[in-house]
Design an enzyme around this catalytic site. Structure first.
Site, PDB file in Angstrom:
ATOM      1  CB  SER A   1      -0.861   0.002   1.262  1.00  6.54           C
ATOM      2  OG  SER A   1      -1.471   1.277   1.406  1.00  6.54           O
TER       3      SER A   1
ATOM      4  CE1 TYR B   1      -3.690  -2.433   4.875  1.00  4.22           C
ATOM      5  CE2 TYR B   1      -3.132  -0.130   4.525  1.00  4.22           C
ATOM      6  CZ  TYR B   1      -3.474  -1.371   4.016  1.00  4.22           C
ATOM      7  OH  TYR B   1      -3.603  -1.547   2.662  1.00  4.22           O
TER       8      TYR B   1
HETATM    9  N1  LIG Z   1      -8.591   0.222  -1.617  1.00  2.00           N
HETATM   10  C1  LIG Z   1      -7.535   0.928  -1.241  1.00  2.00           C
HETATM   11  O1  LIG Z   1      -7.620   2.167  -1.055  1.00  2.00           O
HETATM   12  C2  LIG Z   1      -6.205   0.253  -1.054  1.00  2.00           C
HETATM   13  C3  LIG Z   1      -5.058   1.065  -0.987  1.00  2.00           C
HETATM   14  C4  LIG Z   1      -3.824   0.455  -0.814  1.00  2.00           C
HETATM   15  C5  LIG Z   1      -3.735  -0.924  -0.726  1.00  2.00           C
HETATM   16  N2  LIG Z   1      -4.878  -1.688  -0.794  1.00  2.00           N
HETATM   17  C6  LIG Z   1      -4.723  -3.148  -0.679  1.00  2.00           C
HETATM   18  O2  LIG Z   1      -5.322  -3.753  -1.804  1.00  2.00           O
HETATM   19  C7  LIG Z   1      -5.749  -5.082  -1.455  1.00  2.00           C
HETATM   20  C8  LIG Z   1      -7.166  -5.305  -1.958  1.00  2.00           C
HETATM   21  O3  LIG Z   1      -8.043  -4.469  -1.242  1.00  2.00           O
HETATM   22  P1  LIG Z   1      -9.381  -3.868  -1.871  1.00  2.00           P
HETATM   23  O4  LIG Z   1      -9.214  -2.412  -1.949  1.00  2.00           O
HETATM   24  O5  LIG Z   1      -9.783  -4.615  -3.071  1.00  2.00           O
HETATM   25  O6  LIG Z   1     -10.379  -4.145  -0.638  1.00  2.00           O
HETATM   26  P2  LIG Z   1     -11.747  -4.963  -0.503  1.00  2.00           P
HETATM   27  O7  LIG Z   1     -12.701  -4.540  -1.567  1.00  2.00           O
HETATM   28  O8  LIG Z   1     -12.145  -4.817   0.927  1.00  2.00           O
HETATM   29  O9  LIG Z   1     -11.322  -6.468  -0.815  1.00  2.00           O
HETATM   30  C9  LIG Z   1     -10.608  -7.236   0.120  1.00  2.00           C
HETATM   31  C10 LIG Z   1     -10.587  -8.674  -0.357  1.00  2.00           C
HETATM   32  O10 LIG Z   1      -9.836  -9.440   0.614  1.00  2.00           O
HETATM   33  C11 LIG Z   1     -10.611 -10.571   0.965  1.00  2.00           C
HETATM   34  N3  LIG Z   1     -10.332 -10.994   2.339  1.00  2.00           N
HETATM   35  C12 LIG Z   1     -10.459 -10.297   3.485  1.00  2.00           C
HETATM   36  N4  LIG Z   1     -10.156 -11.067   4.545  1.00  2.00           N
HETATM   37  C13 LIG Z   1      -9.839 -12.296   4.040  1.00  2.00           C
HETATM   38  C14 LIG Z   1      -9.462 -13.526   4.630  1.00  2.00           C
HETATM   39  N5  LIG Z   1      -9.340 -13.692   5.952  1.00  2.00           N
HETATM   40  N6  LIG Z   1      -9.220 -14.574   3.806  1.00  2.00           N
HETATM   41  C15 LIG Z   1      -9.343 -14.447   2.454  1.00  2.00           C
HETATM   42  N7  LIG Z   1      -9.692 -13.309   1.848  1.00  2.00           N
HETATM   43  C16 LIG Z   1      -9.944 -12.248   2.633  1.00  2.00           C
HETATM   44  C17 LIG Z   1     -12.063 -10.140   0.795  1.00  2.00           C
HETATM   45  O11 LIG Z   1     -12.902 -11.267   0.534  1.00  2.00           O
HETATM   46  P3  LIG Z   1     -13.831 -12.036   1.605  1.00  2.00           P
HETATM   47  O12 LIG Z   1     -14.392 -10.998   2.524  1.00  2.00           O
HETATM   48  O13 LIG Z   1     -14.820 -12.713   0.720  1.00  2.00           O
HETATM   49  O14 LIG Z   1     -12.910 -13.002   2.284  1.00  2.00           O
HETATM   50  C18 LIG Z   1     -11.965  -9.279  -0.454  1.00  2.00           C
HETATM   51  O15 LIG Z   1     -12.055 -10.083  -1.614  1.00  2.00           O
HETATM   52  C19 LIG Z   1      -5.582  -5.204   0.059  1.00  2.00           C
HETATM   53  O16 LIG Z   1      -4.412  -5.924   0.352  1.00  2.00           O
HETATM   54  C20 LIG Z   1      -5.441  -3.766   0.521  1.00  2.00           C
HETATM   55  O17 LIG Z   1      -4.674  -3.668   1.700  1.00  2.00           O
HETATM   56  C21 LIG Z   1      -6.100  -1.127  -0.958  1.00  2.00           C
END
Ligand SMILES: NC(=O)c1ccc[n+]([C@@H]2O[C@H](COP(=O)([O-])OP(=O)(O)OC[C@H]3O[C@@H](n4cnc5c(N)ncnc54)[C@H](OP(=O)(O)O)[C@@H]3O)[C@@H](O)[C@H]2O)c1
Length: 255
Positions: free
Chosen positions: A149, A162
């Protein structure tokens, strides 16, 4: 010594008929990446906890495999890699994308919550890497993409649970990249910027609040990204074998 050189892995990853495991494929960046890779002819393994959501997604993604996985459970992660290999006979790409945010002051960090998120944001990706490395080594090719991130490389108060975990993933990835270079296994880090997904809603907030996402996001100096934009950055990391791919050039720390 960590090298930030770009290696051309084009000859390694062709996308068509390659096999990619994507954790966190039920939503946001993981889902957008699964759709993008499928369009390029890659067979995707969809991993997350929400079995029904994954099944729905899978119906629209030709050749995809659903493996319900809780990344905080060692056995689930090992099963994910084993079942992927059994089904497709190979694993070309691993995208460690599942993750969750946790905002708290250091003083208020709840240790049980921090331990669980350590298992999700660091240990799960590490186990997945340990499981795919021997497979990729025997194939003499592979690409591992770890999603960190932009927040991890900034100093942000109230977000250390985080950012510390995402920083741990950075150091593991950088070391693995150097250690595996001679095996033709590429390890890359992708640093998304604020991206419009369920991430903010799912972030655990312990006494720290930036207010409603719509409010603070509209005040950012740069507009947020879409999940599809972040997925293109993941594709860039796979395609070009770059050590680190930032969602935007201005995010790069001065070295
Ligand atoms: N969105 C942002 O602003 C942002 C910025 C920087 C980095 N990121 C990173 O990008 C990545 C994806 O995030 P996103 O933005 O797409 O968020 P999101 O929409 O909340 O998606 C998170 C995903 O992780 C899965 N997940 C959560 N807990 C889990 C577990 N215990 N086992 C397996 N899967 C799990 C969720 O699926 P289930 O709930 O179905 O398990 C979901 O598919 C993350 O690593 C996040 O830290 C995001």
């Amino acid at each position: 010594m960590f090298s930030s050189n770009n290696r051309d892995y084009n000859y390694l990853v062709k996308f068509h008929n390659e096999v990619a495991i994507i954790t966190g494929a039920s939503s946001g960046i993981g889902l957008a990446t699964a759709r993008l890779l499928t369009r390029l002819g890659t067979k995707v393994v969809l991993a997350a906890r929400s079995q029904e959501k994954l099944r729905q997604v899978s119906r629209g993604l030709s050749g995809s495999l659903v493996v319900p996985t809780d990344v905080t459970k060692e056995r689930d992660v090992k099963d994910l890699v084993r079942r992927s290999k059994e089904h497709f006979g190979r694993i070309d790409i691993l995208i460690n994308n599942a993750g969750q945010g946790y905002d708290s002051s250091v003083e208020k960090i709840d240790l049980k919550t921090y331990r669980r998120l350590f298992e999700l944001d660091v240990l799960g990706p590490l186990i997945a890497m340990k499981e795919v490395i021997p497979i990729m080594r025997s194939q003499k090719k592979g690409s591992i993409i770890n999603i960190s991130s932009g927040a991890a490389i900034m100093f942000l108060t109230g977000a250390s649970p985080y950012t510390s975990l995402k920083w741990a993933l950075i150091t593991l990835s950088r070391a693995a990249r150097e250690e595996l270079a001679n095996d033709h296994i590429n390890v890359s880090l992708v640093y998304p910027y604020v991206t419009l997904t369920n991430f903010e809603r799912n972030t655990i907030k312990a006494g720290v609040s930036r207010g409603e996402p719509a409010g603070w996001i509209s005040q950012l100096p740069h507009p947020p990204d879409t999940a599809e934009y972040a997925a293109k950055k993941i594709l860039e990391a796979i395609r070009r074998g770059k050590a680190e791919v930032f969602a935007h050039d201005w995010m790069q720390p001065i070295r």
